[in-house]
Write a protein that holds these residues in place. Structure first.
Motif, mmCIF file in Angstrom:
data_model
loop_
_atom_site.group_PDB
_atom_site.id
_atom_site.type_symbol
_atom_site.label_atom_id
_atom_site.label_comp_id
_atom_site.label_asym_id
_atom_site.label_seq_id
_atom_site.Cartn_x
_atom_site.Cartn_y
_atom_site.Cartn_z
ATOM 1 N N THR A 94 32.728 49.915 42.192
ATOM 2 C CA THR A 94 33.991 50.422 42.735
ATOM 3 C C THR A 94 35.122 49.447 42.447
ATOM 4 O O THR A 94 36.235 49.858 42.065
ATOM 5 N N SER A 95 34.860 48.158 42.614
ATOM 6 C CA SER A 95 35.866 47.141 42.315
ATOM 7 C C SER A 95 36.323 47.233 40.865
ATOM 8 O O SER A 95 37.522 47.226 40.571
ATOM 9 N N LEU A 96 35.359 47.351 39.964
ATOM 10 C CA LEU A 96 35.692 47.431 38.539
ATOM 11 C C LEU A 96 36.503 48.684 38.235
ATOM 12 O O LEU A 96 37.465 48.660 37.457
ATOM 13 N N HIS A 97 36.136 49.792 38.879
ATOM 14 C CA HIS A 97 36.853 51.059 38.666
ATOM 15 C C HIS A 97 38.304 50.956 39.141
ATOM 16 O O HIS A 97 39.207 51.559 38.536
ATOM 17 N N LEU A 98 38.539 50.179 40.209
ATOM 18 C CA LEU A 98 39.877 50.086 40.793
ATOM 19 C C LEU A 98 40.749 49.026 40.113
ATOM 20 O O LEU A 98 41.955 48.983 40.370
ATOM 21 N N ARG A 99 40.164 48.173 39.281
ATOM 22 C CA ARG A 99 40.950 47.127 38.624
ATOM 23 C C ARG A 99 42.021 47.746 37.727
ATOM 24 O O ARG A 99 41.743 48.650 36.938
ATOM 25 N N THR A 100 43.239 47.226 37.844
ATOM 26 C CA THR A 100 44.350 47.703 37.026
ATOM 27 C C THR A 100 44.476 46.829 35.785
ATOM 28 O O THR A 100 43.882 45.733 35.716
ATOM 29 N N PRO A 101 45.244 47.250 34.784
ATOM 30 C CA PRO A 101 45.448 46.395 33.601
ATOM 31 C C PRO A 101 46.011 45.022 33.954
ATOM 32 O O PRO A 101 45.759 44.054 33.231
ATOM 33 N N ASP A 102 46.762 44.918 35.060
ATOM 34 C CA ASP A 102 47.310 43.624 35.474
ATOM 35 C C ASP A 102 46.241 42.689 36.017
ATOM 36 O O ASP A 102 46.500 41.493 36.189
ATOM 37 N N GLU A 103 45.048 43.215 36.300
ATOM 38 C CA GLU A 103 43.951 42.403 36.828
ATOM 39 C C GLU A 103 42.918 42.128 35.736
ATOM 40 O O GLU A 103 41.715 42.161 35.984
ATOM 41 N N HIS A 104 43.373 41.834 34.546
ATOM 42 C CA HIS A 104 42.470 41.676 33.397
ATOM 43 C C HIS A 104 41.424 40.589 33.642
ATOM 44 O O HIS A 104 40.219 40.816 33.473
ATOM 45 N N ARG A 105 41.861 39.405 34.042
ATOM 46 C CA ARG A 105 40.926 38.306 34.261
ATOM 47 C C ARG A 105 39.919 38.676 35.345
ATOM 48 O O ARG A 105 38.710 38.460 35.192
ATOM 49 N N ALA A 106 40.404 39.253 36.439
ATOM 50 C CA ALA A 106 39.515 39.642 37.534
ATOM 51 C C ALA A 106 38.515 40.696 37.081
ATOM 52 O O ALA A 106 37.345 40.674 37.489
ATOM 53 N N ALA A 107 38.958 41.617 36.234
ATOM 54 C CA ALA A 107 38.049 42.660 35.753
ATOM 55 C C ALA A 107 36.938 42.065 34.895
ATOM 56 O O ALA A 107 35.762 42.464 35.004
ATOM 57 N N VAL A 108 37.278 41.116 34.043
ATOM 58 C CA VAL A 108 36.271 40.478 33.193
ATOM 59 C C VAL A 108 35.233 39.753 34.051
ATOM 60 O O VAL A 108 34.015 39.859 33.813
ATOM 61 N N GLN A 111 27.812 43.264 27.435
ATOM 62 C CA GLN A 111 28.484 43.537 26.168
ATOM 63 C C GLN A 111 29.995 43.640 26.384
ATOM 64 O O GLN A 111 30.790 43.087 25.608
ATOM 65 N N ALA A 112 30.396 44.353 27.429
ATOM 66 C CA ALA A 112 31.826 44.480 27.726
ATOM 67 C C ALA A 112 32.422 43.116 28.079
ATOM 68 O O ALA A 112 33.556 42.798 27.690
ATOM 69 N N PHE A 113 31.670 42.296 28.793
ATOM 70 C CA PHE A 113 32.134 40.945 29.128
ATOM 71 C C PHE A 113 32.353 40.115 27.875
ATOM 72 O O PHE A 113 33.385 39.448 27.711
ATOM 73 N N LEU A 114 31.376 40.137 26.955
ATOM 74 C CA LEU A 114 31.492 39.340 25.737
ATOM 75 C C LEU A 114 32.642 39.814 24.848
ATOM 76 O O LEU A 114 33.302 39.004 24.184
ATOM 77 N N THR A 115 32.905 41.106 24.850
ATOM 78 C CA THR A 115 34.021 41.629 24.062
ATOM 79 C C THR A 115 35.349 41.097 24.583
ATOM 80 O O THR A 115 36.254 40.759 23.807
ATOM 81 N N ALA A 116 35.471 41.002 25.902
ATOM 82 C CA ALA A 116 36.732 40.543 26.498
ATOM 83 C C ALA A 116 36.823 39.025 26.606
ATOM 84 O O ALA A 116 37.926 38.480 26.747
ATOM 85 N N TYR A 117 35.710 38.335 26.524
ATOM 86 C CA TYR A 117 35.675 36.889 26.771
ATOM 87 C C TYR A 117 36.684 36.097 25.935
ATOM 88 O O TYR A 117 37.370 35.204 26.476
ATOM 89 N N PRO A 118 36.840 36.363 24.636
ATOM 90 C CA PRO A 118 37.779 35.554 23.846
ATOM 91 C C PRO A 118 39.237 35.695 24.264
ATOM 92 O O PRO A 118 40.075 34.877 23.861
ATOM 93 N N THR A 119 39.565 36.707 25.069
ATOM 94 C CA THR A 119 40.956 36.889 25.491
ATOM 95 C C THR A 119 41.332 35.952 26.630
ATOM 96 O O THR A 119 42.513 35.849 26.978
ATOM 97 N N LEU A 120 40.340 35.280 27.226
ATOM 98 C CA LEU A 120 40.586 34.405 28.364
ATOM 99 C C LEU A 120 40.301 32.961 28.020
ATOM 100 O O LEU A 120 39.436 32.662 27.192
ATOM 101 N N HIS A 121 41.024 32.051 28.668
ATOM 102 C CA HIS A 121 40.685 30.634 28.627
ATOM 103 C C HIS A 121 40.438 30.236 30.079
ATOM 104 O O HIS A 121 41.331 29.781 30.776
#
Length: 447
Positions: free
Chosen positions: A361-375, A399-409
């Protein structure tokens, strides 16, 4: 050449009742807490007692070990350590917060000193709070003696508040490390001079704005793996909030400190007490702040009293339903974040199916502004799925985590990457798991 024995260190070691072998063992455990494998033994400690200067990171680990045993911060001078790996910052809560903030931000912006920041590890001893923080009402002079900012000062406060929103949004998008230096520069060149200026001096609104910016910098430092520096910033933010008579920001700061400790694996009574103090100071704050503090209290109570944890979680959800503050990191509590805390609480209570549902539910409710939190939520959901044997579902989330991982430091994301590598090792003969391990290896070192 003969060395002069370190009498101060010897007296401290005797005072805490440890033999050299026992101290060496505690230092190894402490080093492991910070992801290090160090080969301290009895002879190592004995050499230090005989006068050999410990090499980094040993001084920082020694001070933290002795501080935990003494129940208070132990200074390098008290332990006879003349060279320590960190910037010389007064560890006491009572240290002048503005001077301390100037020291830290100055070091952040000085390449010759920046490398010294963050080399000390997290300090449990630093969680002990003085009376001026723990009292049920924030003390201070009468309202008439606390002038607010002048017209020009209010303009500076408005800029500080606006930059709080921008820096928070940037950290959520990119992680703390890429934004940290910019916020340190803003504090050093804009916020600190504003607090010293007659237009803002002793102004409650200026101090509140500075507290919130400093708290954000603490979060960015924690997300960069500089945990002791983050603690310094949290202490400063708390002191600013006290001086501003801002119980809501103080409550948020104490809650953040408890969250930081919990994320590093600490859920002692001292951390629970921080959460309780956060709830106490939030009692007159808007419902969103009260819900925010109650949710973290539920997480910590889950280790001690399941019924109390569920009661706090229910109160948090009730308060959240009443919240109607404007958007912002200090005025709103997203439903997605509350569901994440519910997932954490249920996971600790061994209700992993309930935790999975809350995290979904948390993941479903995450907005684009919560990118880091969603990852980070995806990573936590993957770990929870795997804990109950849902391998395929866990692999989808990894898999979804690894795809987004390079976007974060983000150090928090890096810790989840480390967990992925450890958890999937037993499944390396599974085709998809093997592919994910290979992908993870390209993104970071093996655990």
């Amino acid at each position: 050449m003969s060395r002069e024995p370190n009498t101060r260190l010897k007296l401290l070691v005797q005072a805490v009742g440890l033999s050299p072998a026992q101290l060496a063992r505690e230092l190894r455990v402490l080093a492991a807490e910070h992801g290090r494998s160090l080969s301290f033994d009895r002879s190592t400690v004995q050499r230090w007692l005989d006068g050999t200067q410990p090499r980094p990171p040993a001084p920082a680990l020694l001070l933290e070990c002795l501080s935990r045993r003494m129940g208070r911060p132990v200074t390098p001078q008290e332990a006879g350590l003349t060279r320590t790996p960190a910037v010389a910052v007064d560890p006491a809560w009572e240290a002048a917060p503005l001077r301390k903030l100037s020291q830290l931000t100055g070091a952040e912006l000085d390449p010759t000193r920046q490398m010294l920041l963050g080399t000390d590890g997290f300090s449990l001893a630093a969680l002990g709070m003085p009376g001026l923080i723990t009292s049920s009402s924030v003390p201070g002079p009468p309202a008439s003696a606390r002038p607010d900012a002048s017209r020009s000062g209010l303009m500076r406060v408005d800029r500080m508040s606006g930059m709080t929103l921008l820096f928070h949004a940037a950290a959520e998008k990119y992680g703390g490390q890429p934004v940290r230096a910019a916020l340190a520069a803003f504090l050093a060149h804009e916020a600190i001079p504003a607090l010293y200026s007659p237009a803002c001096e002793h102004s409650r609104s200026a101090l509140s704005a500075a507290a919130q910016l400093t708290l954000l910098l603490g979060n960015m430092s924690a997300d960069s793996g500089h945990d002791r520096v983050a603690q310094h910033y949290y202490q400063i933010a708390a002191r600013f909030a006290v001086d501003a008579d801002d119980s809501a920001t103080l409550a948020i700061t104490l809650r953040t400190m408890a969250t930081h400790a919990h994320e590093l694996g600490h859920h002692t009574q001292a951390v629970l007490y921080l959460s309780e103090q956060a709830v106490s100071h939030a009692s007159a704050a808007p419902p969103a702040v009260q819900a925010y503090t109650q949710a973290q209290l539920a997480v910590l109570q889950a280790y001690y009293d399941p019924h109390a944890a569920l009661d706090s979680l229910a109160r948090s959800e009730h308060l959240h339903a009443r919240a109607n503050g404007p958007p912002g990191p200090f005025t709103a509590y997203p439903a997605s974040a509350l569901c994440y805390q519910r997932g954490q609480t249920l996971s600790i209570l061994a209700d992993r199916s309930g935790a999975v549902n809350a995290l979904k539910t948390s993941l479903h409710l995450r907005t684009p502004d919560e990118h880091r939190a969603a990852v980070l939520t995806r990573a936590r959901l993957a770990e929870t799925h795997l804990s109950i044997g849902h391998l395929e579902r866990a692999l989808d989330q990894w898999q979804a985590f690894l795809t987004a991982y390079p976007t974060l430091h983000s150090t928090r994301a890096a810790r989840h990457l480390h967990t992925l590598q450890k958890q999937l090792q037993p499944y390396q003969h599974h085709h998809t798991a093997r592919q994910l391990l290979a992908q993870a290896h390209l993104l970071g070192p093996q655990p």
